[in-house]
Design a protein around this motif. Structure first.
Motif, PDB file in Angstrom:
ATOM      1  N   ARG A 107       0.833  -1.214   0.000  1.00  0.00           N
ATOM      2  CA  ARG A 107       0.000   0.000   0.000  1.00  0.00           C
ATOM      3  C   ARG A 107       0.861   1.254   0.000  1.00  0.00           C
ATOM      4  NH1 ARG A 107      -2.933  -2.651   4.370  1.00  0.00           N
ATOM      5  NH2 ARG A 107      -4.689  -3.839   3.507  1.00  0.00           N
ATOM      6  N   SER A 108       1.976   1.217   0.740  1.00  0.00           N
ATOM      7  CA  SER A 108       2.831   2.411   0.800  1.00  0.00           C
ATOM      8  C   SER A 108       3.407   2.755  -0.566  1.00  0.00           C
ATOM      9  CB  SER A 108       3.973   2.194   1.808  1.00  0.00           C
ATOM     10  OG  SER A 108       4.935   1.277   1.305  1.00  0.00           O
ATOM     11  N   LEU A 109       3.501   1.741  -1.452  1.00  0.00           N
ATOM     12  CA  LEU A 109       4.015   1.964  -2.805  1.00  0.00           C
ATOM     13  C   LEU A 109       2.903   2.159  -3.823  1.00  0.00           C
ATOM     14  CD1 LEU A 109       6.845  -0.735  -2.780  1.00  0.00           C
ATOM     15  CD2 LEU A 109       7.125   1.728  -2.520  1.00  0.00           C
ATOM     16  N   GLY A 110       1.665   2.079  -3.349  1.00  0.00           N
ATOM     17  CA  GLY A 110       0.542   2.315  -4.238  1.00  0.00           C
ATOM     18  C   GLY A 110       0.009   1.077  -4.924  1.00  0.00           C
ATOM     19  N   PHE A 111       0.368  -0.116  -4.427  1.00  0.00           N
ATOM     20  CA  PHE A 111      -0.085  -1.355  -5.055  1.00  0.00           C
ATOM     21  C   PHE A 111      -1.192  -2.006  -4.235  1.00  0.00           C
ATOM     22  CE2 PHE A 111       4.350  -0.974  -6.482  1.00  0.00           C
ATOM     23  CZ  PHE A 111       4.178  -1.087  -7.857  1.00  0.00           C
ATOM     24  N   ALA A 112      -2.046  -2.727  -4.909  1.00  0.00           N
ATOM     25  CA  ALA A 112      -3.061  -3.568  -4.275  1.00  0.00           C
ATOM     26  C   ALA A 112      -3.095  -4.881  -5.033  1.00  0.00           C
ATOM     27  CB  ALA A 112      -4.430  -2.903  -4.302  1.00  0.00           C
ATOM     28  N   PRO A 113      -3.106  -6.038  -4.342  1.00  0.00           N
ATOM     29  CA  PRO A 113      -3.126  -7.327  -5.040  1.00  0.00           C
ATOM     30  C   PRO A 113      -4.342  -7.435  -5.962  1.00  0.00           C
ATOM     31  CG  PRO A 113      -2.623  -7.626  -2.706  1.00  0.00           C
ATOM     32  CD  PRO A 113      -3.032  -6.199  -2.872  1.00  0.00           C
ATOM     33  N   SER A 114      -4.090  -7.934  -7.170  1.00  0.00           N
ATOM     34  CA  SER A 114      -5.181  -8.153  -8.120  1.00  0.00           C
ATOM     35  C   SER A 114      -5.698  -9.573  -8.049  1.00  0.00           C
ATOM     36  CB  SER A 114      -4.694  -7.855  -9.541  1.00  0.00           C
ATOM     37  OG  SER A 114      -3.601  -8.702  -9.889  1.00  0.00           O
ATOM     38  N   GLY A 115      -5.026 -10.393  -7.290  1.00  0.00           N
ATOM     39  CA  GLY A 115      -5.452 -11.770  -7.134  1.00  0.00           C
ATOM     40  C   GLY A 115      -4.453 -12.535  -6.298  1.00  0.00           C
ATOM     41  N   GLN A 116      -4.760 -13.819  -6.047  1.00  0.00           N
ATOM     42  CA  GLN A 116      -3.865 -14.647  -5.269  1.00  0.00           C
ATOM     43  C   GLN A 116      -4.053 -16.090  -5.693  1.00  0.00           C
ATOM     44  OE1 GLN A 116      -5.390 -13.394  -1.470  1.00  0.00           O
ATOM     45  NE2 GLN A 116      -6.648 -15.231  -1.254  1.00  0.00           N
ATOM     46  N   GLN A 117      -3.045 -16.913  -5.373  1.00  0.00           N
ATOM     47  CA  GLN A 117      -3.099 -18.331  -5.694  1.00  0.00           C
ATOM     48  C   GLN A 117      -2.205 -19.069  -4.713  1.00  0.00           C
ATOM     49  OE1 GLN A 117      -1.760 -17.900  -9.734  1.00  0.00           O
ATOM     50  NE2 GLN A 117       0.392 -18.217  -9.214  1.00  0.00           N
ATOM     51  N   PRO A 118      -2.364 -20.387  -4.617  1.00  0.00           N
ATOM     52  CA  PRO A 118      -1.483 -21.129  -3.707  1.00  0.00           C
ATOM     53  C   PRO A 118      -0.023 -20.819  -3.995  1.00  0.00           C
ATOM     54  CG  PRO A 118      -3.228 -22.540  -4.515  1.00  0.00           C
ATOM     55  CD  PRO A 118      -3.345 -21.251  -5.276  1.00  0.00           C
ATOM     56  N   HIS A 153       6.537 -21.299  -4.500  1.00  0.00           N
ATOM     57  CA  HIS A 153       7.907 -21.056  -4.044  1.00  0.00           C
ATOM     58  C   HIS A 153       8.481 -22.386  -3.573  1.00  0.00           C
ATOM     59  CE1 HIS A 153      11.356 -19.502  -1.813  1.00  0.00           C
ATOM     60  NE2 HIS A 153      11.149 -18.333  -2.388  1.00  0.00           N
ATOM     61  N   PRO A 154       9.689 -22.750  -4.025  1.00  0.00           N
ATOM     62  CA  PRO A 154      10.210 -24.101  -3.737  1.00  0.00           C
ATOM     63  C   PRO A 154      10.475 -24.371  -2.263  1.00  0.00           C
ATOM     64  CG  PRO A 154      11.901 -22.726  -4.762  1.00  0.00           C
ATOM     65  CD  PRO A 154      10.613 -21.977  -4.874  1.00  0.00           C
ATOM     66  N   TYR A 155      10.594 -23.325  -1.426  1.00  0.00           N
ATOM     67  CA  TYR A 155      10.983 -23.551  -0.042  1.00  0.00           C
ATOM     68  C   TYR A 155       9.880 -23.215   0.955  1.00  0.00           C
ATOM     69  CZ  TYR A 155      15.444 -23.576  -2.446  1.00  0.00           C
ATOM     70  OH  TYR A 155      16.466 -23.860  -3.319  1.00  0.00           O
ATOM     71  N   LEU A 156       8.685 -22.918   0.476  1.00  0.00           N
ATOM     72  CA  LEU A 156       7.570 -22.611   1.365  1.00  0.00           C
ATOM     73  C   LEU A 156       6.592 -23.767   1.348  1.00  0.00           C
ATOM     74  CD1 LEU A 156       6.916 -18.828   0.634  1.00  0.00           C
ATOM     75  CD2 LEU A 156       8.391 -19.881   2.344  1.00  0.00           C
ATOM     76  N   ASN A 157       6.128 -24.122   2.553  1.00  0.00           N
ATOM     77  CA  ASN A 157       5.273 -25.288   2.713  1.00  0.00           C
ATOM     78  C   ASN A 157       3.809 -24.965   2.495  1.00  0.00           C
ATOM     79  OD1 ASN A 157       5.103 -28.066   3.280  1.00  0.00           O
ATOM     80  ND2 ASN A 157       4.357 -27.624   5.336  1.00  0.00           N
ATOM     81  N   GLY A 158       3.402 -23.750   2.760  1.00  0.00           N
ATOM     82  CA  GLY A 158       2.027 -23.320   2.582  1.00  0.00           C
ATOM     83  C   GLY A 158       1.965 -21.815   2.627  1.00  0.00           C
ATOM     84  N   GLY A 159       0.998 -21.242   1.937  1.00  0.00           N
ATOM     85  CA  GLY A 159       0.864 -19.804   1.903  1.00  0.00           C
ATOM     86  C   GLY A 159       0.267 -19.369   0.585  1.00  0.00           C
ATOM     87  N   LEU A 160       0.526 -18.129   0.214  1.00  0.00           N
ATOM     88  CA  LEU A 160      -0.073 -17.567  -0.988  1.00  0.00           C
ATOM     89  C   LEU A 160       0.980 -16.865  -1.835  1.00  0.00           C
ATOM     90  CD1 LEU A 160      -3.332 -15.932   0.429  1.00  0.00           C
ATOM     91  CD2 LEU A 160      -3.169 -18.055  -0.890  1.00  0.00           C
ATOM     92  N   THR A 161       0.716 -16.846  -3.124  1.00  0.00           N
ATOM     93  CA  THR A 161       1.435 -15.988  -4.053  1.00  0.00           C
ATOM     94  C   THR A 161       0.479 -14.879  -4.461  1.00  0.00           C
ATOM     95  OG1 THR A 161       2.916 -17.694  -4.893  1.00  0.00           O
ATOM     96  CG2 THR A 161       2.494 -15.807  -6.321  1.00  0.00           C
ATOM     97  N   LEU A 162       0.861 -13.616  -4.176  1.00  0.00           N
ATOM     98  CA  LEU A 162       0.007 -12.477  -4.503  1.00  0.00           C
ATOM     99  C   LEU A 162       0.312 -12.004  -5.910  1.00  0.00           C
ATOM    100  CD1 LEU A 162       0.157 -10.415  -1.169  1.00  0.00           C
ATOM    101  CD2 LEU A 162      -1.397 -12.259  -1.812  1.00  0.00           C
ATOM    102  N   LEU A 163      -0.739 -11.718  -6.647  1.00  0.00           N
ATOM    103  CA  LEU A 163      -0.610 -11.239  -8.013  1.00  0.00           C
ATOM    104  C   LEU A 163      -0.809  -9.732  -8.049  1.00  0.00           C
ATOM    105  CD1 LEU A 163      -2.750 -13.972  -9.806  1.00  0.00           C
ATOM    106  CD2 LEU A 163      -0.307 -14.033  -9.314  1.00  0.00           C
ATOM    107  N   LEU A 164       0.069  -9.038  -8.742  1.00  0.00           N
ATOM    108  CA  LEU A 164      -0.075  -7.613  -8.999  1.00  0.00           C
ATOM    109  C   LEU A 164      -0.086  -7.434 -10.504  1.00  0.00           C
ATOM    110  CD1 LEU A 164       0.905  -7.644  -5.998  1.00  0.00           C
ATOM    111  CD2 LEU A 164       2.056  -5.494  -6.466  1.00  0.00           C
ATOM    112  N   ASN A 165      -1.148  -6.826 -11.021  1.00  0.00           N
ATOM    113  CA  ASN A 165      -1.317  -6.733 -12.480  1.00  0.00           C
ATOM    114  C   ASN A 165      -1.232  -8.122 -13.112  1.00  0.00           C
ATOM    115  OD1 ASN A 165      -1.430  -4.017 -11.991  1.00  0.00           O
ATOM    116  ND2 ASN A 165       0.567  -3.549 -12.878  1.00  0.00           N
TER     117      ASN A 165
END
Length: 812
Positions: A644-655, A658-670
């Motif tokens: 937000r401080s840079l003026g971005f807002a996620p346009s979407g998300q998906q599982p 990342h090869p080293y993360l067990n669970g979480g999200l990947t946020l999409l911008l544009n």
């Protein structure tokens, strides 16, 4: 760098005030960052004068007190009660008048007030030397032998003068000004008055070389173009006289002994570092300047044994034993002690790159290395040596025992530079007469060796720049020298300024954006770390990281640091492991760094990244609240604030991808995957011996910088209020909040401003495979106040879309 004005005036006599000198130096590029008055005695003895005791009577109510009358020259006779046993009529004394503040040699300052002492009026104080800070004696008042009239300021009688200390923010290119003489040279050019070098005409050395003299052999002329030395005998090592100690203290140095103090004095006076060896500890009566042998040992003056490297330049004796790191630090075994009587004084010029490398190899920063690294004046070598010898004759009883040894195998010449006079006007934007240019160059020791014209008729000079100006090597440098002495303030603004085009708005400054994000994260309690870009390849020899993508270091020094990191994660986990092993378990960290990857075509990709780490408890435990472990939403909150401080807002998300993360999200911008966040895989934690869960976020900083300008938009503040409506609905377990948010955004594009989830519930009463979301919707119309009818229409539309697209059951 601190400059004593009194000391400076011994080299450059001037009646300019401290403020005027400071302004002149700043205007010429030696920026004065501070100016303070340094008093010889605290308070400067303000309000303390000379007086005469007219009468002395015994105090009627105190055996040890006397009642005196004192004349201080202002026509008023003062009654002063005194407890000193030696007070008597007719004495010339030091009188502190009412209102004066005294600073005693020990204890707190105190103010003189009119008072009554055992019933007798007292209108001042007769002073002992410790009471005014001039000594330690309290045996009685000071009795003076002087013809000075009553009322003469005591500071005048004692010869106390205040000094002014000028603090200069010396830039790295101005090594020539790293001394009082260097500053005096600039003032000479600015004020067109002569500078006075110390007089060494009284220096005399024997014409014949004695049997015990110490010779000099330079084996590495590249590293040491010039080396001079002088043997002194009869040296009495001890405390320095007061004037020398006062000079050193004025610029923040602590006196050590007369030999070391003299070398420090000459260093700060002339800018030439010196070193003193105990001549009796130099084996073979010879000095050799050579490169160190690999693994050679030297114990320096700080008591540290150092393993030398082949590129280190050392001062050794004839037997080969290293005595000092050339231009950086002396050796402990060859240093001058109180028992030393024969001293070999060194004055040399060392190649800046060699001195810099030696200082870096051993992490040493000294006054000498500071100057040698930047470049000293090779022509100052013999003068500084003679100056130091004369001072040691004065303060240590030294005797010059041999001629000066001055080896200069590689002569350092002046630097020739061609100066086209029309270029001076073009670069400065103002015409300066050739005679004024000639005058400035002469005052700066830059000589004009040839004068001529080009084929086009333009005047051209060949100038010769002295070697102490290591920063002046090009025509533009010479023009800059002309301008700073001519004066930036003397270059007028033109009456009409115009540009032939409109400049583009400047691109965002990456360093400013980085600083702003760093301040944001630091304000949330995160600490910035800086880790090594080199890591261990065994971290990545896994199916998740193809070995072909690793950037391997061919000439690595350690098997544990043999590849450039493809991710910042492992470097940060090493830091977390280090802290957790020392019971620092609650960590919030971030790092701006780069990751590296080898491409299929053999090229390399370097990617700036912002990494954020979170582990342990959210905050320290206290009686007010229970422990709370860090969770995904704590990390996600920090990430969203950065975006937000840079003026971005996620346009979407998906599982998470990342090869080293067990669970979480990947946020999409544009619609681009820019942020990965989640929990670190237990396999990776085990591999790095990290014993507690870690949450990790990785932001593509390069993408954020590239898209930053388009992301920042401005809009008018809303004039009409927003409205909130809540909705609870039951959906299948597979339905995510992001799906619901996207359905709502597409169904109502005009009035819907924000969708948020404030509760999630799962239970047997909902049925198998079901869960309940409680959502809030913020609605706003920028043109009018929303009516209930309009709000109900939007909510009906949203409910219909939820029912149709995901089979939601609306909870009434």
């Amino acid at each position: 760098m601190k400059i004593s004005l009194d000391w400076l005036r011994t080299l450059f006599p001037t009646d300019k005030s401290p403020a005027e000198i400071s302004a002149l130096l700043t205007s010429s590029g030696l920026e004065v960052e501070g100016l303070e008055e340094l008093e010889s005695v605290p308070g400067g003895l303000q309000g303390v004068v000379l007086g005469t005791v007219l009468t002395r009577d015994k105090h009627p109510d105190a055996d040890k007190l006397s009642v005196t009358t004192v004349d201080v020259g202002d026509g008023t006779i003062r009654n002063i009660v005194c407890g000193a046993p030696n007070v008597a009529a007719g004495q010339r004394v030091v009188v502190a008048l009412e209102g004066a503040t005294l600073h005693p040699s020990s204890g707190e300052p105190f103010k003189i007030k009119k008072s009554k002492i055992r019933g007798a009026a007292s209108e001042g104080m007769l002073c002992a030397e410790d009471e005014i800070g001039l000594g330690a004696s309290h045996a009685g008042i000071m009795v003076l032998d002087t013809d000075l009239p009553n009322g003469t300021p005591a500071a005048q009688y004692f010869g106390l003068t205040s000094d002014h200390i000028i603090e200069i923010g010396l830039t790295p290119n101005r090594a020539d000004a790293a001394s009082h003489f260097g500053v005096a040279r600039d003032l000479r050019a600015l004020l067109r008055q002569p500078v006075q070098l110390p007089d060494v005409s009284q220096f005399h050395a024997p014409s014949e070389v004695p049997a015990g003299n110490i010779g000099v052999e330079i084996e590495d002329a590249e590293g040491c173009p010039r080396y001079a030395g002088l043997l002194l005998e009869g040296v009495q090592v001890g405390p320095s006289p007061e004037w020398l100690q006062r000079r050193l203290r004025s610029i923040g140095l602590s006196p050590i002994n007369n030999v070391v103090d003299v070398t420090n004095f000459v260093l700060h006076e002339l800018g030439q570092p010196l070193h003193a060896f105990d001549a009796d500890k130099i084996d073979g009566q010879g000095i050799r300047v050579r490169r160190a042998g690999v693994g050679e040992k030297l114990t320096t003056l700080d008591g540290t044994e150092r393993s030398l490297k082949a590129e280190d330049l050392v001062i050794a004796d004839a037997s080969g034993k290293a005595l000092a790191l050339a231009g950086v630090f002396g050796g402990k075994d060859s240093g001058v002690t109180e028992a030393s009587t024969r001293v070999f004084l060194e004055s040399a010029y060392f190649e800046p790159a060699v001195a810099r490398k030696t200082a870096q190899n051993h992490q040493l920063k000294t006054d000498a290395s500071f100057r040698f690294e930047r470049g000293t004046d090779p022509h100052m070598v013999p003068l500084a040596l003679k100056r130091a010898a004369l001072l040691l004759q004065e303060v240590a009883g030294a005797r010059v025992a041999a001629p000066v040894v001055d080896e200069y195998p590689k002569h350092i010449e002046h630097t020739p530079v061609r100066l086209l006079l029309p270029r001076v006007e073009k670069l400065i934007g103002h015409y300066i007469a050739p005679e004024r240019i000639r005058q400035i160059l002469t005052d700066l020791d830059i000589l004009i060796t040839e004068e001529g014209t080009t084929e086009t008729g333009a005047a051209e000079w060949l100038v010769s720049v002295p070697p102490y100006r290591v920063d002046v090597t090009r025509e533009a440098d010479v023009v800059e020298e002309i301008l700073r002495i001519y004066g930036y303030d003397h270059v007028p603004l033109r009456s009409f300024n115009a540009a032939a085009f409109l400049a583009k708005f400047p691109s965002p400054d990456p360093e400013v954006l980085r600083r702003d994000v760093a301040q944001l994260l630091s304000g949330q309690g995160y600490s910035e770390i800086i880790t090594n870009s080199l890591v261990n390849s065994r971290y990545f020899e896994t199916p998740e990281q193809p070995a072909a993508e690793l950037v391997r270091v061919l000439n690595y020094n350690s098997a544990d640091l043999d590849v450039l990191r493809p991710s910042l994660l492992h470097s940060g986990l090493e830091i977390i492991r280090y802290n957790v092993n020392r019971r620092q378990r609650d960590l919030k960290l971030y790092e701006f760094g780069r990751s590296y990857q080898r491409q299929d075509d053999g090229s390399y990709k370097e990617r700036p990244t912002l990494a954020i780490y979170l582990t342990g408890n959210v905050q320290a435990e206290s009686w007010q609240q229970k422990d709370e472990k860090t969770a995904y939403h704590h990390l996600a909150g920090a990430v969203l604030q950065v975006l937000r401080s840079l003026g971005f807002a996620p346009s979407g998300q998906q599982p998470v991808q990342h090869p080293y993360l067990n669970g979480g999200l990947t946020l999409l911008l544009n619609n681009q995957p820019v942020v990965h966040l989640g929990s670190v895989s237990p396999k990776v934690l085990k591999q790095l011996d990290v014993t507690q869960p870690v949450w990790y976020a990785e932001l593509d900083w390069q993408w954020l910088l590239r898209k930053y300008r388009g992301a920042m938009t401005a809009q008018e503040l809303p004039k009409f209020p927003e409205v909130r409506r809540d909705l609870s609905l039951v959906v299948d377990q597979a339905v995510t909040f992001d799906q619901l948010r996207q359905i709502a955004s597409k169904a109502e594009r005009k009035l819907l401003r924000e969708v948020n989830v404030f509760d999630v519930y799962q239970g047997e009463n909902l049925g198998a495979g079901k869960k309940s979301y409680s959502l809030s919707f913020l609605l706003q119309d920028p043109t009018q106040t929303l009516t209930d009818q309009a709000i109900d229409q939007v909510m009906q539309k949203l409910m219909a879309q939820f029912e149709q697209q995901v089979g939601a059951v609306i909870r009434k």
